[in-house]
Motif scaffolding. Structure first.
Motif, PDB file in Angstrom:
ATOM      1  N   ASN A 331       0.821  -1.219   0.000  1.00  0.00           N
ATOM      2  CA  ASN A 331       0.000   0.000   0.000  1.00  0.00           C
ATOM      3  C   ASN A 331       0.853   1.266   0.000  1.00  0.00           C
ATOM      4  N   GLN A 333       3.667   1.690   1.321  1.00  0.00           N
ATOM      5  CA  GLN A 333       4.490   1.829   2.522  1.00  0.00           C
ATOM      6  C   GLN A 333       5.664   0.857   2.465  1.00  0.00           C
ATOM      7  N   LYS A 374      -3.941  -1.539  13.223  1.00  0.00           N
ATOM      8  CA  LYS A 374      -3.794  -0.276  12.512  1.00  0.00           C
ATOM      9  C   LYS A 374      -3.429   0.867  13.458  1.00  0.00           C
ATOM     10  N   ILE A 385      -1.895   4.106  11.900  1.00  0.00           N
ATOM     11  CA  ILE A 385      -1.015   3.875  10.757  1.00  0.00           C
ATOM     12  C   ILE A 385      -1.864   3.364   9.603  1.00  0.00           C
ATOM     13  N   ASP A 386      -1.391   3.545   8.397  1.00  0.00           N
ATOM     14  CA  ASP A 386      -2.177   3.156   7.217  1.00  0.00           C
ATOM     15  C   ASP A 386      -2.190   1.653   7.003  1.00  0.00           C
ATOM     16  N   THR A 387      -1.031   1.031   7.180  1.00  0.00           N
ATOM     17  CA  THR A 387      -0.901  -0.405   6.891  1.00  0.00           C
ATOM     18  C   THR A 387      -0.215  -1.082   8.067  1.00  0.00           C
TER      19      THR A 387
END
Length: 428
Positions: A331, A333, A374, A385-387
């Motif tokens: 994603n 990251q 997350k 956090i996004d991922t």
């Protein structure tokens, strides 16, 4: 090509495009960098760069019409070079069309910390951001006073119209006008440097000379005359710098002109009727500045080219990582194996199999990252956090992969990403 050069002579310098991208990227970019630095805390050692001058400093290229694309000139590259050496910021105040007279006026207002009008800087400037720059002088004074490195590109607009008229002037008239313009350049730049030194007595100042953009095959027998004029400006810049250079307060010349000799067609947009550097030209300029400041110009050793390969280069405390386990991208990251993360940032850590979580400690910071969550905990507080972190089989082993940027930020590191270099810079 000769016809192209004649068309430029007929058009003069008023054909510069005035682009919305420069409105969105210029002063706003500078302020964003300074604001980011302010949030990092006064205790952090930050290398601060302030870039002053004309459209070369602004990073202008013809055809820049996409408002989502920021200029990527020498100053932005110089900021990236700073990241190799630690936390760095850039205030870029390059102004399209600025002459040495305009630089004198602008630095005078900066020295006084006084708001100035656009006309007070220089009449008829074609830069759409000029009102914003004029209003920013008190802020720029603060940035200039804190700067470690100040770069200046100026002089091209002082002599460009003369160069364009070379065929209409006798050699005597050409040389007489050149003397007048160099004399004004000498006076203006010296006063501008005095203004800068009044605000910041010790920062390193790098003053660029000016390249001559006309290829030899275009101007033929006039090439030596134009090159001689550019060399005169270089000699003037050398003389000015020598008169200001002091131990502990260096003033040096970035000799960019010689980098362009014989390569004008590839290092500038002259074929498109524009004097400004190409991306290759801006890299050449940045290299000269960086080598003067740090003795080197660094680039990533390798960039990812295929899906599944290392998604980017990662530079931690100036060292490019070469980890035993390949970084993984998810994603958008970048993830590193737990042990590689600890080695990279110099942190300690442990893995708790029962809770499927990793605890990483660096100084007074503790970050807990749980597989699949997350959120990470930074000193006991949740941060989204996004991922999430994940487990991945590497050969016969199962490795814990952690989100590098989120972890580094949680540990108090500064994280910057260069999309051009495909490189993440992580500095304490």
């Amino acid at each position: 090509m000769l016809n192209t050069w004649r068309k430029i002579a007929a058009a003069g310098t008023s054909g510069l495009l005035l682009l919305a991208i420069l409105v969105s990227a210029g002063a706003g970019y500078a302020k964003a960098e300074e604001a980011a630095a302010a949030t990092q805390g006064a205790e952090q050692d930050i290398f601060r760069i302030v870039a002053l001058g004309d459209s070369i400093t602004a990073g202008y290229e013809p055809g820049m019409t996409d408002v989502n694309v920021k200029p990527y000139g020498y100053a932005e590259r110089l900021l990236e070079q700073g990241y190799y050496h630690g936390r760095s910021t850039l205030g870029n105040y390059g102004i399209l069309g600025l002459t040495s007279t305009g630089l004198l006026n602008y630095t005078g207002a900066i020295k006084d910390g006084a708001v100035i009008t656009a006309e007070g800087i220089q009449a008829g400037l074609p830069d759409p951001r000029i009102e914003q720059f004029a209003a920013l002088t008190p802020q720029i004074r603060t940035e200039l006073a804190q700067a470690d490195l100040i770069t200046v590109t100026i002089g091209g607009n002082d002599v460009s119209s003369l160069f364009l008229q070379y065929k209409q002037l006798t050699d005597e008239d050409f040389q007489a006008q050149l003397e007048q313009r160099l004399s004004a350049y000498n006076t203006n730049v010296k006063t501008a440097l005095e203004n800068i030194r009044a605000v910041n007595p010790q920062a390193t100042i790098l003053l660029a000379d000016q390249y001559q953009p006309a290829p030899k095959f275009a101007v033929k027998e006039a090439y030596p005359k134009l090159m001689g004029a550019a060399e005169r400006l270089t000699a003037m810049a050398d003389s000015i710098a020598a008169s200001f250079d002091q131990t502990g307060a260096p003033v040096r010349v970035a000799h960019i002109a010689k980098q362009f000799v014989g390569l004008e067609g590839s290092l500038t947009h002259i074929i498109s009727l524009d004097f400004h550097p190409t991306q290759l030209g801006y890299e050449k300029i940045a290299r000269v500045f960086a080598e003067l400041q740090w003795g080197e110009y660094r680039t990533p050793s390798a960039l990812a080219t295929a899906p599944g390969s290392a998604p980017m280069s990662i530079v931690v405390k100036g060292t490019e990582l070469n980890t035993p386990n390949k970084p993984v991208i998810k994603n958008g990251q970048n993830f590193l194996a737990l042990r590689d993360v600890l080695n990279a940032v110099g942190a300690s850590g442990k893995w708790d199999r029962k809770t499927a979580s990793a605890t990483i400690v660096y100084g007074d910071r503790t970050v807990v990252i749980t597989i699949g969550s997350k959120y990470i905990k930074v000193n006991g507080e949740d941060q989204a956090i996004d991922t999430p972190a994940f487990l991945q089989n590497v050969g016969k082993e199962e490795k814990t992969y952690l989100p590098l940027a989120a972890l580094a930020t949680g540990l108090g590191f500064d994280v910057k990403y260069s999309s051009q270099l495909k490189t993440a810079f992580i500095n304490p």
